[in-house]
Motif scaffolding. Structure first.
Motif, PDB file in Angstrom:
ATOM      1  N   ASN A 199       5.116   8.811   3.566  1.00 19.64           N
ATOM      2  CA  ASN A 199       5.444   8.556   4.899  1.00 19.64           C
ATOM      3  C   ASN A 199       6.488   7.864   5.076  1.00 19.64           C
ATOM      4  O   ASN A 199       6.438   6.600   5.556  1.00 19.64           O
ATOM      5  CB  ASN A 199       4.214   7.873   5.568  1.00 19.64           C
ATOM      6  N   PRO A 200       7.846   8.143   4.502  1.00 20.83           N
ATOM      7  CA  PRO A 200       8.981   7.269   4.736  1.00 20.83           C
ATOM      8  C   PRO A 200       9.227   7.331   6.351  1.00 20.83           C
ATOM      9  O   PRO A 200       8.830   8.428   6.960  1.00 20.83           O
ATOM     10  CB  PRO A 200       9.909   8.133   4.088  1.00 20.83           C
ATOM     11  N   PHE A 201       9.952   6.537   6.807  1.00 26.86           N
ATOM     12  CA  PHE A 201      10.154   6.281   8.327  1.00 26.86           C
ATOM     13  C   PHE A 201      11.285   7.259   8.487  1.00 26.86           C
ATOM     14  O   PHE A 201      12.458   7.139   7.791  1.00 26.86           O
ATOM     15  CB  PHE A 201      10.540   5.033   8.602  1.00 26.86           C
ATOM     16  N   PRO A 202      11.086   8.412   9.452  1.00 29.95           N
ATOM     17  CA  PRO A 202      12.055   9.527   9.433  1.00 29.95           C
ATOM     18  C   PRO A 202      13.355   8.997  10.053  1.00 29.95           C
ATOM     19  O   PRO A 202      14.238   9.924   9.957  1.00 29.95           O
ATOM     20  CB  PRO A 202      11.132  10.459  10.242  1.00 29.95           C
ATOM     21  N   THR A 203      13.410   7.971  10.796  1.00 32.87           N
ATOM     22  CA  THR A 203      14.449   7.703  11.440  1.00 32.87           C
ATOM     23  C   THR A 203      15.364   6.607  10.846  1.00 32.87           C
ATOM     24  O   THR A 203      16.515   6.155  11.241  1.00 32.87           O
ATOM     25  CB  THR A 203      14.389   6.900  12.970  1.00 32.87           C
ATOM     26  N   MET A 204      14.877   6.398   9.494  1.00 36.82           N
ATOM     27  CA  MET A 204      15.579   5.484   8.453  1.00 36.82           C
ATOM     28  C   MET A 204      16.001   6.149   7.442  1.00 36.82           C
ATOM     29  O   MET A 204      15.533   7.158   6.959  1.00 36.82           O
ATOM     30  CB  MET A 204      14.873   4.393   8.175  1.00 36.82           C
TER      31      MET A 204
ATOM     32  N   PHE B 200       0.235   5.453   0.519  1.00 36.26           N
ATOM     33  CA  PHE B 200      -0.721   6.192   1.264  1.00 36.26           C
ATOM     34  C   PHE B 200      -0.813   7.669   0.515  1.00 36.26           C
ATOM     35  O   PHE B 200      -0.085   8.026  -0.370  1.00 36.26           O
ATOM     36  CB  PHE B 200      -0.206   6.465   2.628  1.00 36.26           C
TER      37      PHE B 200
ATOM     38  N   MET C 119       0.817  -1.043  -0.185  1.00 36.01           N
ATOM     39  CA  MET C 119      -0.029   0.135   0.007  1.00 36.01           C
ATOM     40  C   MET C 119       0.834   1.193  -0.063  1.00 36.01           C
ATOM     41  O   MET C 119       1.828   1.193   0.779  1.00 36.01           O
ATOM     42  CB  MET C 119      -0.863   0.062   1.213  1.00 36.01           C
TER      43      MET C 119
ATOM     44  N   ARG D  66       9.593   1.060  -1.518  1.00 33.61           N
ATOM     45  CA  ARG D  66       9.546   0.168   0.024  1.00 33.61           C
ATOM     46  C   ARG D  66       8.455  -0.902  -0.202  1.00 33.61           C
ATOM     47  O   ARG D  66       8.786  -1.918   0.275  1.00 33.61           O
ATOM     48  CB  ARG D  66       9.297   1.199   1.049  1.00 33.61           C
TER      49      ARG D  66
END
Lengths: 282, 262
Positions: B100-105, B96, B94, B166
């Motif tokens: 919404n990439p994971f900010p800590t990665m 969105f 999915m 991703r």
């Protein structure tokens, strides 16, 4: 008419900004005054012996508060060891799974616990640990301090996790990541900065607590690293010295205050540094 | 070959879903063909998002959510009690509305997050998978020199393609896209649309969109949803995009695509 209105608004604006600035200045001044006072009064008591030696009896010059520094580190460290995992876990529960009546109850209890006077926490630890064991101990002091830290850690962890946008949770779930892993590897890291700061603030706050230690850690003029024995701590030593009638001890009280403030400051700086590193690396 | 494709077909049978006492979609039945792009259009509140969120069972993660009916992926009922939603979501990816990439990665860590967070340790061959997924998402050339910067430092369009990469890294059969371009500028939107057409060679794509031109541009099939009397979304019409846009059989569809409401 409109011109008048505008002028009036400008005056109000200047007044409001002025009041706010004045308040901020007063608050800053109070802080600086306390720090400066402690620094000026305390720095003369500081020397190598102060950090490395045990206290000397009244009338014997020299000596230090080495046992209280180590004792404080032990008591506060153990308190954190107990309160941080439990607090983190509770905060995670409340944020991720706590939208129910049990969650509301836990939240309410945490708020009540935060409002319990520190001396009551000391009595509590006294009754369930000291009175049973029959002797004072560092451990009972840690327990009392840990109970004081707990609500702060619980609530800041919850608040920080709730600030993590839901789209991140869903993003992880949509990849086929199990929920627990999404929390541990995505949500928690995103909130780490705030959580760590919250923990450091909680540690800073309890490091100076005296009342809960009066009848738990108790104090000890000798070396002790056994957590089952009474132990000296900086706030207790400070208290004892400060209320004494001797000039030498009173001067040492200022020195102790300076060491205590310094340790809390260092803990805070480390916390901020950790936060920045976590934030920068990510 | 035909069988392989059929495993990517989605059959929705009388799907009804909602939250608490609210019904968001009612009695939707349609067959989403494999390796095609199916657009779901309709006015705000017509249950488009709820519908696609049932297809990877993300809907049920929301408090108070419920769903009835049946959804078959390759013939197998995904609501069956023995289907693990976590496993299902590895087959149905999915993307969105907001990137919404994971900010800590980092960029690279984001790409393989789905692979790494599914097991302990570090699976082998991740580096190859990073490049492959970024190439499929048409992002490799732009980020190959900054694989280790934060995913959040990319531009909006790049972030969205990172999110696509991703999703692709898990090798899904189906990719759900919930208004993937609504936060993007026209150039970034164009790139994502081009990308979707390429991806449809290998996977089934379902895209929710507000933008009818977008649906007309990219999709092979279009489903038109509208809310009924009690605000529950219902399927008005489904068919090949060409026909829906040139010769709709329902008056409401015609009114909507000619901009008379919504």
């Amino acid at each position: 008419m409109t011109m008048n209105h505008y002028r009036w608004r400008k005056i109000t604006n200047v007044l409001m900004v002025g009041t706010a600035t004045l308040s901020a200045t007063l608050a800053a001044l109070a802080l600086i005054a306390v720090l400066a006072f402690v620094l000026v009064k305390g720095v003369s008591a500081l020397n190598a012996d102060f950090f490395l030696r045990l206290p000397t009896p009244v009338g014997v010059p020299g000596g230090g508060v080495a046992n209280a520094i180590v004792g404080s580190l032990i008591v506060v460290g153990l308190a954190a060891l107990f309160a941080v995992p439990v607090g983190l876990g509770t905060g995670i529960y409340l944020s991720e799974f706590g939208d129910n009546r049990f969650g509301d109850l836990v939240r309410y209890l945490a708020d009540v616990l935060a409002g319990v006077p520190s001396i009551v926490m000391g009595i509590f630890a006294y009754i369930i640990i000291v009175a049973r064991q029959g002797h004072f101990s560092a451990l009972s002091g840690s327990f009392a301090l840990g109970m004081m830290m707990l609500p702060a850690i619980v609530r800041t962890t919850e608040e920080m996790l709730r600030m993590v946008p839901n789209t991140l949770r869903e993003g992880a779930l949509a990849l086929g990541v199990p929920r627990w892993r999404a929390i541990v590897s995505v949500v928690l890291p995103a909130a780490a900065g705030g959580v760590i700061t919250g923990i450091m603030l909680a540690i800073g706050r309890i490091a100076g607590e005296t009342a809960p230690l009066l009848f738990t850690a108790f104090g000890n003029p000798y070396w002790n690293t056994n957590v089952n024995e009474p132990v000296a701590t900086l706030p207790l030593t400070l208290f004892t010295y400060a209320i004494s009638p001797y000039d030498d001890w009173q001067s040492k009280a200022w020195g102790t205050a300076l060491v205590l403030v310094g340790l809390v400051l260092i803990a805070n700086l480390i916390g901020r540094r950790v936060w920045r590193n976590v934030g920068a690396q990510k | 070959m035909r069988d392989a494709n059929e495993s990517r077909a989605i059959q929705i049978e009388e799907l009804t879903a909602g939250f608490g006492s609210f019904t968001a979609v009612r009695q939707v039945s349609l067959r989403i063909p494999p390796n095609k792009i199916t657009a779901i259009i309709g006015p705000s509140g017509s249950g488009k998002s709820t519908l696609v969120r049932c297809l990877n069972r993300l809907h049920e993660e929301v408090r108070g959510a419920w769903m009835q009916g049946r959804v078959r992926l390759g013939g197998h009922d995904i609501f069956a009690t023995d289907v693990d939603p976590v496993q299902l979501r590895r087959r149905v990816g999915m993307v969105f509305q907001r990137p919404n990439p994971f900010p800590t990665m980092s960029v690279a860590e984001n790409v393989v997050a789905g692979l790494r967070l599914n097991r302990w340790g570090r699976p082998a061959g991740l580096d190859d998978r990073i490049e492959e997924s970024l190439r499929r998402a048409a992002l490799w050339e732009q980020v190959k020199d900054k694989l280790h910067v934060s995913g959040a430092s990319l531009s909006g369009g790049q972030q969205q393609r990172l999110c696509i990469a991703r999703a692709l890294a898990v090798e899904p059969d189906v990719l759900l896209m919930d208004e993937p371009c609504s936060a993007l500028d026209p150039v970034a939107t164009f790139k994502i649309e081009e990308l979707m057409k390429e991806l449809a060679e290998d996977i089934t794509i379902v895209i929710v969109t507000h933008n009818m031109q977008q649906a007309a541009r990219v999709s092979d099939y279009t489903a038109f949803l509208m809310m009924g009397e009690d605000r529950a979304g219902e399927l008005v019409e489904f068919g090949p995009t060409d026909r829906i846009f040139t010769n709709p059989s329902d008056k409401r569809t015609e009114d909507y695509i000619t901009g008379r409401f919504g």
